[in-house]
Design a protein around this motif. Structure first.
Motif, PDB file in Angstrom:
ATOM      1  N   GLU A 171       0.945  -1.179  -0.255  1.00  0.00           N
ATOM      2  CA  GLU A 171      -0.029  -0.021  -0.006  1.00  0.00           C
ATOM      3  C   GLU A 171       0.905   1.240   0.124  1.00  0.00           C
ATOM      4  O   GLU A 171       2.043   1.199   0.530  1.00  0.00           O
ATOM      5  CB  GLU A 171      -0.883   0.129   1.171  1.00  0.00           C
ATOM      6  CG  GLU A 171      -1.808  -1.145   1.218  1.00  0.00           C
ATOM      7  CD  GLU A 171      -2.780  -0.952   2.415  1.00  0.00           C
ATOM      8  OE1 GLU A 171      -4.105  -0.488   2.353  1.00  0.00           O
ATOM      9  OE2 GLU A 171      -2.167  -1.355   3.554  1.00  0.00           O
ATOM     10  N   ARG A 172       0.625   2.352  -0.720  1.00  0.00           N
ATOM     11  CA  ARG A 172       1.220   3.354  -0.779  1.00  0.00           C
ATOM     12  C   ARG A 172       0.298   4.563  -0.182  1.00  0.00           C
ATOM     13  O   ARG A 172      -0.871   4.837  -0.412  1.00  0.00           O
ATOM     14  CB  ARG A 172       1.497   4.002  -1.865  1.00  0.00           C
ATOM     15  CG  ARG A 172       2.358   5.185  -2.022  1.00  0.00           C
ATOM     16  CD  ARG A 172       2.725   5.742  -3.476  1.00  0.00           C
ATOM     17  NE  ARG A 172       2.409   4.875  -4.699  1.00  0.00           N
ATOM     18  CZ  ARG A 172       1.998   4.958  -5.504  1.00  0.00           C
ATOM     19  NH1 ARG A 172       1.081   5.854  -5.954  1.00  0.00           N
ATOM     20  NH2 ARG A 172       2.211   3.888  -6.568  1.00  0.00           N
ATOM     21  N   PHE A 173       0.877   5.428   0.799  1.00  0.00           N
ATOM     22  CA  PHE A 173       0.266   6.640   1.404  1.00  0.00           C
ATOM     23  C   PHE A 173       0.679   7.946   1.260  1.00  0.00           C
ATOM     24  O   PHE A 173       2.122   7.781   1.146  1.00  0.00           O
ATOM     25  CB  PHE A 173       0.150   6.408   2.946  1.00  0.00           C
ATOM     26  CG  PHE A 173      -0.876   4.992   3.436  1.00  0.00           C
ATOM     27  CD1 PHE A 173      -2.137   5.196   3.576  1.00  0.00           C
ATOM     28  CD2 PHE A 173      -0.184   3.582   3.422  1.00  0.00           C
ATOM     29  CE1 PHE A 173      -2.703   4.084   4.006  1.00  0.00           C
ATOM     30  CE2 PHE A 173      -1.068   2.751   3.600  1.00  0.00           C
ATOM     31  CZ  PHE A 173      -2.334   2.930   3.875  1.00  0.00           C
TER      32      PHE A 173
ATOM     33  N   PRO B  80      -4.073   8.436   8.377  1.00  0.00           N
ATOM     34  CA  PRO B  80      -4.151   7.131   7.826  1.00  0.00           C
ATOM     35  C   PRO B  80      -2.395   6.516   7.607  1.00  0.00           C
ATOM     36  O   PRO B  80      -2.331   5.349   7.549  1.00  0.00           O
ATOM     37  CB  PRO B  80      -4.473   7.312   6.301  1.00  0.00           C
ATOM     38  CG  PRO B  80      -5.400   8.530   6.680  1.00  0.00           C
ATOM     39  CD  PRO B  80      -4.592   9.290   7.685  1.00  0.00           C
ATOM     40  N   ALA B  81      -1.420   7.253   7.204  1.00  0.00           N
ATOM     41  CA  ALA B  81      -0.147   6.964   7.020  1.00  0.00           C
ATOM     42  C   ALA B  81       0.379   6.429   8.141  1.00  0.00           C
ATOM     43  O   ALA B  81       1.187   5.388   8.165  1.00  0.00           O
ATOM     44  CB  ALA B  81       0.739   8.141   6.567  1.00  0.00           C
TER      45      ALA B  81
ATOM     46  N   VAL C 268       8.635   1.533   3.565  1.00  0.00           N
ATOM     47  CA  VAL C 268       9.579   2.666   3.071  1.00  0.00           C
ATOM     48  C   VAL C 268       9.146   3.997   3.570  1.00  0.00           C
ATOM     49  O   VAL C 268       8.201   4.282   3.287  1.00  0.00           O
ATOM     50  CB  VAL C 268       9.645   2.489   1.545  1.00  0.00           C
ATOM     51  CG1 VAL C 268      10.308   3.450   0.830  1.00  0.00           C
ATOM     52  CG2 VAL C 268      10.518   1.033   1.072  1.00  0.00           C
ATOM     53  N   LEU C 269      10.142   4.835   3.905  1.00  0.00           N
ATOM     54  CA  LEU C 269       9.835   6.180   4.441  1.00  0.00           C
ATOM     55  C   LEU C 269      10.933   7.111   3.935  1.00  0.00           C
ATOM     56  O   LEU C 269      12.068   6.708   3.731  1.00  0.00           O
ATOM     57  CB  LEU C 269       9.820   6.325   5.942  1.00  0.00           C
ATOM     58  CG  LEU C 269      10.847   5.275   6.535  1.00  0.00           C
ATOM     59  CD1 LEU C 269      12.205   6.266   6.831  1.00  0.00           C
ATOM     60  CD2 LEU C 269      10.450   5.065   8.214  1.00  0.00           C
ATOM     61  N   PRO C 270      10.515   8.353   4.124  1.00  0.00           N
ATOM     62  CA  PRO C 270      11.650   9.417   3.227  1.00  0.00           C
ATOM     63  C   PRO C 270      12.379   9.823   4.538  1.00  0.00           C
ATOM     64  O   PRO C 270      11.832   9.813   5.815  1.00  0.00           O
ATOM     65  CB  PRO C 270      10.489  10.728   2.965  1.00  0.00           C
ATOM     66  CG  PRO C 270       9.379  10.359   3.757  1.00  0.00           C
ATOM     67  CD  PRO C 270       9.001   8.881   3.884  1.00  0.00           C
ATOM     68  N   THR C 271      13.708  10.160   4.330  1.00  0.00           N
ATOM     69  CA  THR C 271      14.447  10.743   5.274  1.00  0.00           C
ATOM     70  C   THR C 271      15.115  12.052   4.463  1.00  0.00           C
ATOM     71  O   THR C 271      14.772  12.577   3.600  1.00  0.00           O
ATOM     72  CB  THR C 271      15.412   9.985   5.680  1.00  0.00           C
ATOM     73  OG1 THR C 271      16.607   9.962   4.739  1.00  0.00           O
ATOM     74  CG2 THR C 271      15.093   8.561   6.251  1.00  0.00           C
ATOM     75  N   ASP C 272      15.889  12.686   5.395  1.00  0.00           N
ATOM     76  CA  ASP C 272      16.689  14.197   4.899  1.00  0.00           C
ATOM     77  C   ASP C 272      17.675  13.759   3.781  1.00  0.00           C
ATOM     78  O   ASP C 272      18.153  14.572   3.143  1.00  0.00           O
ATOM     79  CB  ASP C 272      17.140  14.717   5.996  1.00  0.00           C
ATOM     80  CG  ASP C 272      18.030  13.860   6.673  1.00  0.00           C
ATOM     81  OD1 ASP C 272      17.691  12.957   7.000  1.00  0.00           O
ATOM     82  OD2 ASP C 272      19.048  14.427   7.396  1.00  0.00           O
TER      83      ASP C 272
ATOM     84  N   VAL D  44       4.266  -1.374   3.311  1.00  0.00           N
ATOM     85  CA  VAL D  44       3.549   0.099   3.344  1.00  0.00           C
ATOM     86  C   VAL D  44       4.969   1.131   2.594  1.00  0.00           C
ATOM     87  O   VAL D  44       5.944   1.139   3.339  1.00  0.00           O
ATOM     88  CB  VAL D  44       3.469   0.717   4.786  1.00  0.00           C
ATOM     89  CG1 VAL D  44       2.886   2.035   4.590  1.00  0.00           C
ATOM     90  CG2 VAL D  44       2.280  -0.167   5.206  1.00  0.00           C
ATOM     91  N   TYR D  45       4.367   1.872   1.704  1.00  0.00           N
ATOM     92  CA  TYR D  45       5.191   3.149   1.170  1.00  0.00           C
ATOM     93  C   TYR D  45       4.974   4.247   1.574  1.00  0.00           C
ATOM     94  O   TYR D  45       3.320   4.619   1.240  1.00  0.00           O
ATOM     95  CB  TYR D  45       5.392   2.789  -0.271  1.00  0.00           C
ATOM     96  CG  TYR D  45       6.131   1.380  -0.860  1.00  0.00           C
ATOM     97  CD1 TYR D  45       7.435   1.816  -1.249  1.00  0.00           C
ATOM     98  CD2 TYR D  45       5.403   0.320  -1.195  1.00  0.00           C
ATOM     99  CE1 TYR D  45       7.956   0.649  -1.690  1.00  0.00           C
ATOM    100  CE2 TYR D  45       6.266  -0.817  -1.627  1.00  0.00           C
ATOM    101  CZ  TYR D  45       7.554  -0.621  -2.025  1.00  0.00           C
ATOM    102  OH  TYR D  45       8.387  -1.722  -2.524  1.00  0.00           O
ATOM    103  N   LEU D  46       5.342   5.050   2.201  1.00  0.00           N
ATOM    104  CA  LEU D  46       5.314   6.343   2.665  1.00  0.00           C
ATOM    105  C   LEU D  46       5.884   7.450   1.517  1.00  0.00           C
ATOM    106  O   LEU D  46       7.014   7.442   1.304  1.00  0.00           O
ATOM    107  CB  LEU D  46       5.594   6.934   4.080  1.00  0.00           C
ATOM    108  CG  LEU D  46       5.109   5.630   4.945  1.00  0.00           C
ATOM    109  CD1 LEU D  46       5.748   6.080   6.383  1.00  0.00           C
ATOM    110  CD2 LEU D  46       3.595   5.858   5.012  1.00  0.00           C
ATOM    111  N   ASP D  47       4.819   8.158   0.718  1.00  0.00           N
ATOM    112  CA  ASP D  47       5.233   9.108  -0.316  1.00  0.00           C
ATOM    113  C   ASP D  47       5.371  10.345   0.381  1.00  0.00           C
ATOM    114  O   ASP D  47       4.357  11.059   0.504  1.00  0.00           O
ATOM    115  CB  ASP D  47       4.274   9.019  -1.233  1.00  0.00           C
ATOM    116  CG  ASP D  47       4.853   9.836  -2.633  1.00  0.00           C
ATOM    117  OD1 ASP D  47       5.825  10.397  -2.548  1.00  0.00           O
ATOM    118  OD2 ASP D  47       3.900   9.989  -3.565  1.00  0.00           O
TER     119      ASP D  47
END
Length: 305
Positions: free
Chosen positions: A3-5, A14-15, A30-34, A167-170
């Motif tokens: 799932e992508r959020f 929800p994310a 998967v999550l974003p960082t700096d 889970v993919y966090l966009d």
């Protein structure tokens, strides 16, 4: 099924909920960082960490770092932290600095073959730090297959990791793009083992005694200029030992009248007036010498993960 959020804006509930549920279930997120996108697992679930290593195609000899939400968690996970290492953490956290520390022996985790150490970082990404405050420490490596470029957006991460991630966090495209700089603070003197977003000069501005066996582009001296006596120009004079004697020059008055045919003997005499070893040098060997003296630029090769 992955799932992508959306991980931007104000509607993040929800994310957060999906990511926390996945981490608690031992799945990957998967999550974003700096710096780059990260592949995360519960640091205290050995099977989840192994799933992370398998997704990347790594062995246990390359244990993942651990992301934490605040600087104060450093002492909960590490021990015997030198003052110099603490100064670096306080200065560059949140930010692109990873420190290798002695791990607390009481911790019940299995990150791989760590030799009793743990690599810690506080990322400079507000939403990811909030997630970390809800999940606790996460084992996080760059979101890519080992040996491939680190993902800078969620779509690149999806293409490489596919259904191995729950889970993919966009969070959009990350602006850093460089991995963190890694400093080993298990000894008396901080030692840089990977140069990344932070340069050696930045680290030494805080702790001057920082050492490294690596070469930092920012520390390289400018290319040395050639000494003036080695420089060549189009109008360069012939060296004193090679100057043509004045008597060998053909006076203007000795030019042959128009229409006069040149005898074979005179042609030979004219050729002998200028020995081969006294011919004026051309610019071609000079240019070749310049090319040999110039140092090739070393590529800036840095690990992606």
């Amino acid at each position: 099924m992955s799932e992508r959020f959306d991980f931007t804006g104000d509607e993040l509930a929800p994310a957060y909920r999906a990511a926390v549920d996945a981490i608690e279930a031992g799945d990957l997120v998967v999550l974003p960082t700096d710096t780059v996108y990260g592949l995360a697992a519960d640091a205290f679930k050995a099977d989840a960490v192994q799933r992370l290593l398998d997704a990347k195609g790594r062995g246990r000899d390359m244990p993942p770092p651990v992301l934490i939400s605040v600087v104060e968690s450093l002492d909960a996970l590490a021990t015997d932290i030198p003052d110099s290492g603490r100064k670096l953490a306080q200065e560059f956290w949140p930010g692109p600095l990873t420190v290798i520390c002695h791990a607390q022996t009481s911790l019940m985790w299995d990150l791989g073959e760590t030799q009793g150490t743990v690599a810690l970082r506080v990322p400079d990404h507000e939403n990811t730090r909030e997630l970390l405050s809800r999940t606790g420490p996460l084992a996080v490596s760059s979101a890519n297959k080992s040996g491939q470029p680190a993902a800078l957006d969620v779509y690149d991460a999806e293409e490489q990791l596919q259904d191995s991630v729950a889970v993919y966090l966009d969070g959009g495209e990350v602006t850093g793009g460089q991995p963190s700089t890694i400093v080993d603070i298990t000894g008396d003197t901080p030692h840089v083992v990977r140069l990344g977003a932070l340069s050696l000069a930045q680290l030494r501005a805080v702790v001057p005694e920082v050492t490294t066996d690596l070469e930092d582009d920012d520390e390289k001296p400018a290319e040395e200029e050639k000494p003036a006596e080695e420089e060549k120009s189009a109008g360069e004079e012939i060296p004193a030992g090679e100057e043509k004697p004045a008597g060998e020059e053909k006076p203007a008055g000795e030019e042959k009248p128009a229409g006069e045919e040149k005898l074979a003997g005179e042609e030979k005499r004219v050729e002998e007036e200028k020995p081969a070893d006294e011919v004026e040098p051309t610019d071609q060997p000079v240019e070749a010498s310049k090319q040999q003296d110039e140092k090739p630029t070393e590529p800036d090769v840095r690990p992606a993960d």
